[in-house]
Design an enzyme around this catalytic site. Structure first.
Site, PDB file in Angstrom:
ATOM      1  N   PRO A 155       0.796  -1.238   0.000  1.00 52.58           N
ATOM      2  CA  PRO A 155       0.000   0.000   0.000  1.00 52.58           C
ATOM      3  C   PRO A 155       0.822   1.279   0.000  1.00 52.58           C
ATOM      4  O   PRO A 155       0.257   2.374  -0.011  1.00 52.58           O
ATOM      5  CB  PRO A 155      -0.807  -0.120   1.297  1.00 52.58           C
ATOM      6  CG  PRO A 155       0.082  -0.916   2.208  1.00 52.58           C
ATOM      7  CD  PRO A 155       0.781  -1.909   1.320  1.00 52.58           C
ATOM      8  N   CYS A 156       2.139   1.176   0.020  1.00 52.70           N
ATOM      9  CA  CYS A 156       2.975   2.372   0.035  1.00 52.70           C
ATOM     10  C   CYS A 156       2.679   3.228  -1.199  1.00 52.70           C
ATOM     11  O   CYS A 156       2.736   2.750  -2.330  1.00 52.70           O
ATOM     12  CB  CYS A 156       4.442   1.982   0.056  1.00 52.70           C
ATOM     13  SG  CYS A 156       5.573   3.381   0.095  1.00 52.70           S
ATOM     14  N   GLY A 157       2.338   4.472  -0.991  1.00 52.09           N
ATOM     15  CA  GLY A 157       2.037   5.380  -2.094  1.00 52.09           C
ATOM     16  C   GLY A 157       0.575   5.450  -2.470  1.00 52.09           C
ATOM     17  O   GLY A 157       0.175   6.304  -3.267  1.00 52.09           O
TER      18      GLY A 157
END
Length: 235
Positions: A181-183
């Site tokens: 889920p980074c970004g």
């Protein structure tokens, strides 16, 4: 920041949602998917009871399971779909049938389970998935890579440890793959800020818009009718 307050001041909104907003958005997404994509199995909400002091919290996740991926040929790009023998079943009976009973072809078939889970640390939805053969044997990431659309496979090679990672499922306590889920909050913020048609009903639109991007990574396409309906409702 609460999602409803974000609707009033989009400049300050950071692209995240609360767990309660996730639950509400999940319900809307599930209803729209069932309405505009009836040939596919439905996304089902699995509620998770929480026993703790204080006010009750709404927790759970969406699941789409027993989806088969059939490769027509090596030249054609794989697409996750219900390419099962539904026509033959319909022709033999007029009785309603359960999508789960559809029989998929037995050559070159992989099965996928998808879960959309809320991440309390990132405050965004996360797509978890697992894949297995018809005998239940799980597929390693090397085989899953072959099922991914071409652009996803290329991206995976470039950033294998941040794009798709293996982690413990938050509720099942078993290893699943997930799209990192980074970004997510950043591109969701840009998505909503850049499209004036997405200015209203943030809670209802969030998961639909999110999945229209994330689903393509694993070959799950959002029907255009769902997105058109979202826009028309806001017009």
């Amino acid at each position: 920041m609460d999602f409803k307050d974000a609707a009033k001041d989009k400049i300050r909104w950071d692209g995240t949602i609360s767990v309660n907003d996730f639950s509400l958005s999940a319900s809307t997404f599930s209803d729209k998917w069932k309405m505009f994509n009836p040939s596919f199995p439905p996304w089902l909400w699995t509620a998770i009871p929480k026993h703790h002091l204080g006010p009750p919290k709404v927790e759970g996740y969406l699941s789409l399971e027993n989806v088969c991926l059939v490769k027509s040929s090596e030249e054609e790009e794989s697409d996750i779909s219900l390419t099962c023998k539904a026509e033959s079943i319909i022709s033999r009976t007029e009785e309603p049938f359960d999508d789960a009973t559809l029989v998929c072809p037995e050559h070159e078939v992989n099965y996928y389970d998808f879960h959309i889970v809320y991440s309390p640390s990132y405050r965004v939805p996360v797509l978890y998935f697992r894949s297995y053969h018809s005998d239940g044997q799980p597929l390693p990431i090397s085989e899953i890579e072959k099922d991914l659309p071409g652009h996803s496979a290329e991206l995976l090679l470039e950033s294998k440890w941040t794009f798709i990672t293996q982690d413990e499922h938050p509720y099942l306590n078993r290893p699943w793959y997930k799209l990192h889920p980074c970004g997510t909050s950043e591109w969701m913020k840009l998505l909503f800020h850049g499209d004036t048609s997405l200015n209203k009903n943030f809670i209802e639109q969030y998961l639909v818009s999110w999945f229209s991007v994330v689903g393509q990574v694993v070959g799950l396409k959002t029907p255009l009718a769902i997105l058109d309906n979202v826009v028309s409702n806001d017009s």
